[in-house]
Write an enzyme that holds these catalytic residues in place. Structure first.
Site, PDB file in Angstrom:
ATOM      1  N   GLU A   1       4.178   4.900  -0.513  1.00  0.00           N
ATOM      2  CA  GLU A   1       3.196   3.809  -0.432  1.00  0.00           C
ATOM      3  C   GLU A   1       2.171   3.908  -1.557  1.00  0.00           C
ATOM      4  OE1 GLU A   1       1.397   3.005   3.384  1.00  0.00           O
ATOM      5  OE2 GLU A   1       3.001   4.061   4.403  1.00  0.00           O
TER       6      GLU A   1
ATOM      7  N   ASN B   1       0.652  -7.138   2.032  1.00  0.00           N
ATOM      8  CA  ASN B   1       0.497  -6.084   3.046  1.00  0.00           C
ATOM      9  C   ASN B   1       1.456  -4.960   2.703  1.00  0.00           C
ATOM     10  OD1 ASN B   1      -0.235  -4.869   5.624  1.00  0.00           O
ATOM     11  ND2 ASN B   1       1.804  -5.476   6.339  1.00  0.00           N
TER      12      ASN B   1
ATOM     13  N   HIS C   1       3.743  -1.953   4.448  1.00  0.00           N
ATOM     14  CA  HIS C   1       4.307  -1.559   5.741  1.00  0.00           C
ATOM     15  C   HIS C   1       5.132  -0.287   5.541  1.00  0.00           C
ATOM     16  CE1 HIS C   1       5.721  -2.242   9.826  1.00  0.00           C
ATOM     17  NE2 HIS C   1       6.910  -1.873   9.399  1.00  0.00           N
TER      18      HIS C   1
ATOM     19  N   ASP D   1       4.706  -9.104   9.337  1.00  0.00           N
ATOM     20  CA  ASP D   1       5.741  -8.384   8.570  1.00  0.00           C
ATOM     21  C   ASP D   1       6.921  -9.242   8.136  1.00  0.00           C
ATOM     22  OD1 ASP D   1       4.208  -6.077   8.928  1.00  0.00           O
ATOM     23  OD2 ASP D   1       5.260  -5.538  10.770  1.00  0.00           O
TER      24      ASP D   1
ATOM     25  N   GLY E   1      -7.749   4.890   4.845  1.00  0.00           N
ATOM     26  CA  GLY E   1      -7.981   4.387   3.487  1.00  0.00           C
ATOM     27  C   GLY E   1      -7.289   5.153   2.381  1.00  0.00           C
TER      28      GLY E   1
ATOM     29  N   LEU F   1      -4.908  -3.728  11.126  1.00  0.00           N
ATOM     30  CA  LEU F   1      -4.035  -3.853  12.301  1.00  0.00           C
ATOM     31  C   LEU F   1      -4.250  -5.117  13.116  1.00  0.00           C
ATOM     32  CD1 LEU F   1      -4.016  -0.139  13.530  1.00  0.00           C
ATOM     33  CD2 LEU F   1      -2.383  -1.311  12.054  1.00  0.00           C
TER      34      LEU F   1
HETATM   35  C1  GRF Z   1      -0.115   2.864   6.002  1.00  0.00           C
HETATM   36  O1  GRF Z   1       0.925   3.645   6.504  1.00  0.00           O
HETATM   37  C2  GRF Z   1       0.323   1.434   5.832  1.00  0.00           C
HETATM   38  O2  GRF Z   1       1.676   1.304   5.533  1.00  0.00           O
HETATM   39  C3  GRF Z   1       0.072   0.879   7.200  1.00  0.00           C
HETATM   40  O3  GRF Z   1      -1.096   1.506   7.651  1.00  0.00           O
HETATM   41  C4  GRF Z   1      -1.261   2.750   6.987  1.00  0.00           C
HETATM   42  C5  GRF Z   1      -2.600   2.763   6.330  1.00  0.00           C
HETATM   43  O4  GRF Z   1      -2.924   4.031   5.844  1.00  0.00           O
HETATM   44  N1  GRF Z   1       0.030  -0.564   7.167  1.00  0.00           N
HETATM   45  P1  GRF Z   1      -4.219   4.262   4.976  1.00  0.00           P
HETATM   46  O5  GRF Z   1      -5.400   3.754   5.781  1.00  0.00           O
HETATM   47  O6  GRF Z   1      -4.062   3.512   3.693  1.00  0.00           O
HETATM   48  O7  GRF Z   1      -4.274   5.730   4.758  1.00  0.00           O
END
Ligand code: GRF
Length: 192
Positions: free
Chosen positions: A165, A93, A95, A136, A5, A76
């Site tokens: 991110e 989403n 990625h 994706d 998270g 996932l």
């Molecule tokens: C991130 O690297 C995102 O790109 C991928 O899953 C991970 C989630 O990380 N889809 P978090 O749970 O937000 O720390």
């Protein structure tokens, strides 16, 4: 969410006291996902899906909280098709690579960064894209790019991509909130 998270935390920080958008619900398929605790700590509703394959359960929970935009961050499993249909254009989403490369089934977590390093590409980064029926493949909304450094391991690369991110995802959400709809950041590579 399925995971730790950290993107949720970045979003919560960015939207704190915002009158543009609020996180109103965190949904997980796993009762032990740390993301649920992060939500509760911030006073946000945190719920666990009884059956993550049941689209009507998703839709009921999303409509109860009047959700306009669904953000997948570390989710996932496959999102049920009826949810994708109802939220088409309103589900994004994140990625951890520069799509369309290094995406698709099986490309998640350390698999992504291992493949990036193996391939010898000079850059990686993060992509926010619309969610459609294929993993994706939806329209790209924003990308942030970083160099792959000599000596990078999947772990060091993942850590630097994660920083990207954490900036990129709130940026896209705020941009959508301002525009009243999900729109690409322009230019697509605006966050370096
Ligand atoms: C991130 O690297 C995102 O790109 C991928 O899953 C991970 C989630 O990380 N889809 P978090 O749970 O937000 O720390």
């Amino acid at each position: 969410m399925s995971g730790r998270g950290s993107n949720l935390v970045a979003l919560l920080k960015a939207l704190k006291n915002s009158d543009l958008a609020q996180v109103v619900l965190v949904l997980s398929n796993r009762a032990d996902a740390p993301a649920l605790d992060r939500a509760r700590e911030s006073g946000v509703a945190a719920e666990v899906l009884n059956d993550h394959r049941d689209g009507s359960e998703w839709l009921r929970r999303l409509s109860e909280h009047q959700v306009d935009l669904v953000v997948l961050a570390g989710y996932l499993k496959l999102v049920p098709a009826d949810v994708i249909r109802v939220y088409r254009g309103r589900m994004v989403n994140i990625h951890p690579a520069l799509l369309p490369a290094f995406g698709g089934a099986g490309m998640y977590g350390h698999h992504v960064h291992e493949a990036v390093i193996q391939s010898g590409v000079t850059h990686s980064g993060a992509t926010v894209h619309l969610v459609d029926e294929e993993y994706d493949r939806g329209a790209i909304l924003a990308q942030g790019r970083i160099p792959v450094l000599p000596g990078d391991t999947p772990e060091t690369l993942a850590a630097r991509v994660l920083e990207v991110e954490h900036r990129l995802l709130p940026e896209v959400v705020l941009h959508a909130a301002r525009a009243g709809k999900v729109v690409p950041l322009s230019p697509v590579d605006s966050i370096a």
